[in-house]
Design a protein around this motif. Structure first.
Motif, PDB file in Angstrom:
ATOM      1  N   ARG A  21      28.093 -50.465 -69.613  1.00  0.00           N
ATOM      2  CA  ARG A  21      27.932 -50.629 -68.070  1.00  0.00           C
ATOM      3  C   ARG A  21      29.230 -50.088 -67.523  1.00  0.00           C
ATOM      4  O   ARG A  21      29.253 -49.409 -66.448  1.00  0.00           O
ATOM      5  CB  ARG A  21      27.659 -52.200 -67.511  1.00  0.00           C
ATOM      6  CG  ARG A  21      28.048 -52.408 -66.092  1.00  0.00           C
ATOM      7  CD  ARG A  21      27.067 -51.690 -65.246  1.00  0.00           C
ATOM      8  NE  ARG A  21      27.365 -52.136 -63.778  1.00  0.00           N
ATOM      9  CZ  ARG A  21      26.995 -53.275 -63.119  1.00  0.00           C
ATOM     10  NH1 ARG A  21      26.156 -54.146 -63.828  1.00  0.00           N
ATOM     11  NH2 ARG A  21      27.524 -53.604 -62.081  1.00  0.00           N
ATOM     12  N   LEU A  22      30.314 -50.326 -68.183  1.00  0.00           N
ATOM     13  CA  LEU A  22      31.560 -49.873 -67.505  1.00  0.00           C
ATOM     14  C   LEU A  22      31.719 -48.313 -67.551  1.00  0.00           C
ATOM     15  O   LEU A  22      32.381 -47.819 -66.562  1.00  0.00           O
ATOM     16  CB  LEU A  22      32.818 -50.446 -68.179  1.00  0.00           C
ATOM     17  CG  LEU A  22      33.015 -52.132 -68.249  1.00  0.00           C
ATOM     18  CD1 LEU A  22      33.887 -52.735 -69.330  1.00  0.00           C
ATOM     19  CD2 LEU A  22      33.708 -52.393 -66.876  1.00  0.00           C
ATOM     20  N   TRP A  27      34.552 -46.198 -65.303  1.00  0.00           N
ATOM     21  CA  TRP A  27      35.839 -46.678 -65.871  1.00  0.00           C
ATOM     22  C   TRP A  27      36.288 -45.979 -67.080  1.00  0.00           C
ATOM     23  O   TRP A  27      35.345 -45.424 -67.827  1.00  0.00           O
ATOM     24  CB  TRP A  27      35.718 -48.301 -66.462  1.00  0.00           C
ATOM     25  CG  TRP A  27      35.538 -49.434 -65.322  1.00  0.00           C
ATOM     26  CD1 TRP A  27      34.837 -49.425 -64.634  1.00  0.00           C
ATOM     27  CD2 TRP A  27      36.723 -49.918 -64.712  1.00  0.00           C
ATOM     28  NE1 TRP A  27      35.156 -50.456 -63.586  1.00  0.00           N
ATOM     29  CE2 TRP A  27      36.221 -50.657 -63.898  1.00  0.00           C
ATOM     30  CE3 TRP A  27      38.115 -50.175 -65.047  1.00  0.00           C
ATOM     31  CZ2 TRP A  27      37.049 -51.831 -63.006  1.00  0.00           C
ATOM     32  CZ3 TRP A  27      39.026 -51.411 -64.524  1.00  0.00           C
ATOM     33  CH2 TRP A  27      38.389 -51.871 -63.560  1.00  0.00           C
ATOM     34  N   GLN A  28      37.464 -45.826 -67.332  1.00  0.00           N
ATOM     35  CA  GLN A  28      38.063 -45.415 -68.759  1.00  0.00           C
ATOM     36  C   GLN A  28      38.185 -46.519 -69.637  1.00  0.00           C
ATOM     37  O   GLN A  28      39.040 -47.384 -69.295  1.00  0.00           O
ATOM     38  CB  GLN A  28      39.479 -44.934 -68.472  1.00  0.00           C
ATOM     39  CG  GLN A  28      40.108 -44.281 -69.623  1.00  0.00           C
ATOM     40  CD  GLN A  28      41.681 -43.868 -69.579  1.00  0.00           C
ATOM     41  OE1 GLN A  28      41.915 -43.774 -68.251  1.00  0.00           O
ATOM     42  NE2 GLN A  28      42.381 -43.585 -70.527  1.00  0.00           N
ATOM     43  N   VAL A  29      37.177 -46.711 -70.791  1.00  0.00           N
ATOM     44  CA  VAL A  29      37.138 -47.837 -71.489  1.00  0.00           C
ATOM     45  C   VAL A  29      37.764 -47.511 -72.940  1.00  0.00           C
ATOM     46  O   VAL A  29      37.527 -46.723 -73.514  1.00  0.00           O
ATOM     47  CB  VAL A  29      35.616 -48.059 -71.540  1.00  0.00           C
ATOM     48  CG1 VAL A  29      35.184 -49.455 -72.324  1.00  0.00           C
ATOM     49  CG2 VAL A  29      34.790 -48.155 -70.220  1.00  0.00           C
ATOM     50  N   ALA A  30      38.202 -48.764 -73.088  1.00  0.00           N
ATOM     51  CA  ALA A  30      38.672 -48.821 -74.499  1.00  0.00           C
ATOM     52  C   ALA A  30      38.091 -49.989 -75.134  1.00  0.00           C
ATOM     53  O   ALA A  30      37.934 -51.179 -74.538  1.00  0.00           O
ATOM     54  CB  ALA A  30      40.210 -48.836 -74.843  1.00  0.00           C
ATOM     55  N   VAL A  31      37.944 -50.175 -76.414  1.00  0.00           N
ATOM     56  CA  VAL A  31      37.309 -51.374 -77.134  1.00  0.00           C
ATOM     57  C   VAL A  31      38.172 -51.604 -78.478  1.00  0.00           C
ATOM     58  O   VAL A  31      38.814 -50.849 -79.034  1.00  0.00           O
ATOM     59  CB  VAL A  31      36.179 -50.743 -77.880  1.00  0.00           C
ATOM     60  CG1 VAL A  31      35.320 -51.879 -78.783  1.00  0.00           C
ATOM     61  CG2 VAL A  31      34.818 -50.659 -76.546  1.00  0.00           C
ATOM     62  N   VAL A  32      38.445 -52.903 -78.465  1.00  0.00           N
ATOM     63  CA  VAL A  32      39.182 -53.646 -79.551  1.00  0.00           C
ATOM     64  C   VAL A  32      38.234 -54.364 -80.307  1.00  0.00           C
ATOM     65  O   VAL A  32      37.421 -55.313 -79.791  1.00  0.00           O
ATOM     66  CB  VAL A  32      40.535 -54.429 -79.200  1.00  0.00           C
ATOM     67  CG1 VAL A  32      41.103 -55.146 -80.130  1.00  0.00           C
ATOM     68  CG2 VAL A  32      41.257 -53.409 -78.401  1.00  0.00           C
ATOM     69  N   ASP A  39      29.565 -54.284 -84.160  1.00  0.00           N
ATOM     70  CA  ASP A  39      28.796 -53.078 -84.815  1.00  0.00           C
ATOM     71  C   ASP A  39      28.796 -52.130 -83.865  1.00  0.00           C
ATOM     72  O   ASP A  39      28.322 -51.963 -82.613  1.00  0.00           O
ATOM     73  CB  ASP A  39      27.285 -53.592 -84.936  1.00  0.00           C
ATOM     74  CG  ASP A  39      26.654 -52.205 -85.570  1.00  0.00           C
ATOM     75  OD1 ASP A  39      27.192 -51.133 -85.578  1.00  0.00           O
ATOM     76  OD2 ASP A  39      25.519 -52.487 -85.860  1.00  0.00           O
ATOM     77  N   ALA A  40      29.750 -51.067 -83.989  1.00  0.00           N
ATOM     78  CA  ALA A  40      29.828 -49.990 -83.200  1.00  0.00           C
ATOM     79  C   ALA A  40      28.551 -49.073 -82.791  1.00  0.00           C
ATOM     80  O   ALA A  40      28.399 -48.779 -81.716  1.00  0.00           O
ATOM     81  CB  ALA A  40      31.131 -48.906 -83.671  1.00  0.00           C
ATOM     82  N   SER A  41      27.568 -49.253 -83.679  1.00  0.00           N
ATOM     83  CA  SER A  41      26.312 -48.403 -83.254  1.00  0.00           C
ATOM     84  C   SER A  41      25.826 -49.174 -81.993  1.00  0.00           C
ATOM     85  O   SER A  41      24.788 -48.492 -81.246  1.00  0.00           O
ATOM     86  CB  SER A  41      25.502 -48.591 -84.466  1.00  0.00           C
ATOM     87  OG  SER A  41      24.841 -49.926 -84.583  1.00  0.00           O
ATOM     88  N   ARG A  42      26.558 -50.393 -81.504  1.00  0.00           N
ATOM     89  CA  ARG A  42      25.673 -51.103 -80.495  1.00  0.00           C
ATOM     90  C   ARG A  42      25.911 -50.187 -78.965  1.00  0.00           C
ATOM     91  O   ARG A  42      25.106 -50.196 -78.150  1.00  0.00           O
ATOM     92  CB  ARG A  42      26.031 -52.197 -80.235  1.00  0.00           C
ATOM     93  CG  ARG A  42      25.426 -53.355 -81.001  1.00  0.00           C
ATOM     94  CD  ARG A  42      25.892 -54.718 -81.116  1.00  0.00           C
ATOM     95  NE  ARG A  42      25.161 -55.824 -81.328  1.00  0.00           N
ATOM     96  CZ  ARG A  42      25.567 -57.018 -82.085  1.00  0.00           C
ATOM     97  NH1 ARG A  42      26.806 -57.144 -82.059  1.00  0.00           N
ATOM     98  NH2 ARG A  42      24.611 -57.821 -82.279  1.00  0.00           N
ATOM     99  N   PHE A  43      27.104 -49.460 -79.150  1.00  0.00           N
ATOM    100  CA  PHE A  43      27.420 -48.532 -78.068  1.00  0.00           C
ATOM    101  C   PHE A  43      27.412 -47.116 -78.221  1.00  0.00           C
ATOM    102  O   PHE A  43      28.156 -46.490 -77.437  1.00  0.00           O
ATOM    103  CB  PHE A  43      28.719 -48.856 -77.271  1.00  0.00           C
ATOM    104  CG  PHE A  43      29.923 -49.068 -78.089  1.00  0.00           C
ATOM    105  CD1 PHE A  43      30.644 -47.863 -78.325  1.00  0.00           C
ATOM    106  CD2 PHE A  43      30.410 -50.383 -78.873  1.00  0.00           C
ATOM    107  CE1 PHE A  43      31.766 -47.734 -79.034  1.00  0.00           C
ATOM    108  CE2 PHE A  43      31.519 -50.232 -79.598  1.00  0.00           C
ATOM    109  CZ  PHE A  43      32.180 -49.327 -79.756  1.00  0.00           C
ATOM    110  N   ALA A  44      26.763 -46.726 -79.121  1.00  0.00           N
ATOM    111  CA  ALA A  44      26.776 -45.367 -79.593  1.00  0.00           C
ATOM    112  C   ALA A  44      26.444 -44.551 -78.719  1.00  0.00           C
ATOM    113  O   ALA A  44      26.948 -43.217 -78.622  1.00  0.00           O
ATOM    114  CB  ALA A  44      25.676 -45.266 -80.878  1.00  0.00           C
ATOM    115  N   GLU A  45      25.564 -44.797 -77.525  1.00  0.00           N
ATOM    116  CA  GLU A  45      25.042 -43.703 -76.461  1.00  0.00           C
ATOM    117  C   GLU A  45      26.327 -43.550 -75.710  1.00  0.00           C
ATOM    118  O   GLU A  45      26.380 -42.325 -74.852  1.00  0.00           O
ATOM    119  CB  GLU A  45      23.803 -44.531 -75.830  1.00  0.00           C
ATOM    120  CG  GLU A  45      24.335 -45.782 -74.970  1.00  0.00           C
ATOM    121  CD  GLU A  45      23.208 -46.452 -74.713  1.00  0.00           C
ATOM    122  OE1 GLU A  45      22.832 -46.410 -73.427  1.00  0.00           O
ATOM    123  OE2 GLU A  45      22.576 -47.201 -75.486  1.00  0.00           O
ATOM    124  N   VAL A  46      27.460 -44.202 -75.840  1.00  0.00           N
ATOM    125  CA  VAL A  46      28.454 -44.026 -75.068  1.00  0.00           C
ATOM    126  C   VAL A  46      29.615 -43.672 -75.645  1.00  0.00           C
ATOM    127  O   VAL A  46      30.940 -43.665 -75.203  1.00  0.00           O
ATOM    128  CB  VAL A  46      28.651 -44.892 -73.701  1.00  0.00           C
ATOM    129  CG1 VAL A  46      27.476 -44.980 -72.834  1.00  0.00           C
ATOM    130  CG2 VAL A  46      29.011 -46.233 -74.287  1.00  0.00           C
TER     131      VAL A  46
END
Length: 326
Positions: A21-22, A27-32, A39-46
């Motif tokens: 959503r972000l 937004w400029q998004v970073a994930v920790v 599981d990084a595949s959950r946001f694979a589309e972005v």
């Protein structure tokens, strides 16, 4: 130039939907996320639009590097899943409490102005009022029961966010989600477990469906897209040092949930009551008046959300979870 947001636990269930959503919102998004339970595949589309830091949320030095330049940190990292509360209480507490300390300190040192922290409905355990407002006392009924490791850790994280870090942030907000569900939510929650067992009943031609408790226990269920809408509404319109419930105010028995899932799967389940586990909460349903005043309410009907969730688990029922904690 777009603002930067860091989502801890962005590989988790709610976290990944929030990340997507972000990104869509610009937004400029970073994930920790160490991916111990994510599981990084959950946001694979972005994924191409996300900066990923695969560090531990307890590692303050690593967090400070990840948080540099952020407008807001949204702290969702946790070890969730009811089974994990019983089997991994030490890890649940470490990530909950030490993670909160590391996040608050790292945000302070990195000059992050805003902090959003995910808590849980588990902080109430046995609420004295139903529907439950944000103002009633929090409860930890038995410190010997590992079931309360998650709720206890979240109570501590709320104290840390509001009091340990109170002088260092422009805005601190906490949301308490209530039974959020949806596709790809993991495998250790009641909804996917009921769905997979109902699919098994259909396949075997055997409708016997044991449950824990007598089935009169109640919860309210909120679809994950509605939850993410709530988080964004809270951040944009909510106040500093405020707590908000995000969930549905429609209370439903666990037996009815099983019946609805069975109907969507296409099998009439023979629900059979069983023994309740120690620490089971009899009733849970939030008062969402405070979020309503910000203009938010759930939009996805339960049967619609369950149908989407059943479809996902039907398609993915033979998947191997990305890790043992999912």
């Amino acid at each position: 130039m777009s603002k930067r947001v860091v989502v801890t636990g962005g590989g988790g269930f709610i976290g990944a939907y929030l990340v997507k959503r972000l990104v869509r919102d610009g937004w400029q998004v970073a994930v920790v996320d160490s991916m111990v339970r994510g599981d990084a595949s959950r946001f694979a589309e972005v994924a191409s639009d996300v900066e990923l830091f695969t560090c531990d949320v307890r590692d303050q030095d690593a967090l400070e590097k990840a948080f540099a330049g952020a407008e807001v940190v949204m702290h969702l990292a946790a070890i969730n899943g009811t089974q994990n509360f019983y089997t991994q209480p030490e890890l649940v507490l470490e990530v909950g409490m030490l993670g909160a300390l590391a996040v608050v300190n790292a945000g302070r040192n990195a000059g992050v102005p805003d902090l959003v922290v995910a808590s849980t409905a588990e902080v109430y355990q046995t609420p004295s009022i139903i529907p439950t407002p944000e103002t009633i006392p929090l409860m930890l009924p038995d410190s010997l029961n590992p079931r309360y490791s998650y709720g206890g850790g979240k109570i501590a994280s709320e104290l840390i966010a509001f009091n340990y870090g109170q002088e260092h942030y422009r805005q601190v907000q906490i949301f308490r989600p209530h039974n959020i569900y949806g596709p790809n939510m993991g495998w250790k929650h009641v909804e996917p477990q009921f769905i997979l067992r109902a699919l098994g009943c259909q396949e075997r031609g055997d409708a016997v469906f044991p449950i824990q408790g007598d089935g009169t226990e109640t919860r309210s269920f909120c679809y994950v897209d509605d939850c993410v809408d709530g988080i964004m509404t809270m951040y944009e319109k909510g106040g500093h040092r405020e707590i908000y419930h995000i969930g549905s105010d429609v209370e439903m028995s666990i037996r009815e949930l099983a019946d609805r899932i069975g109907a969507i799967v296409g099998v009439e389940l023979d629900v059979q009551p069983g023994e309740s586990p120690a620490g089971q909460t009899k009733r849970r349903c939030p008062d969402i008046t405070k979020m309503g005043k910000l203009g938010w309410s759930p939009q996805i009907a339960l049967d619609d959300g369950l149908a989407r969730t059943v479809a996902w688990y039907r398609e993915h029922r033979n998947d191997v979870p990305a890790n043992d904690l999912m």
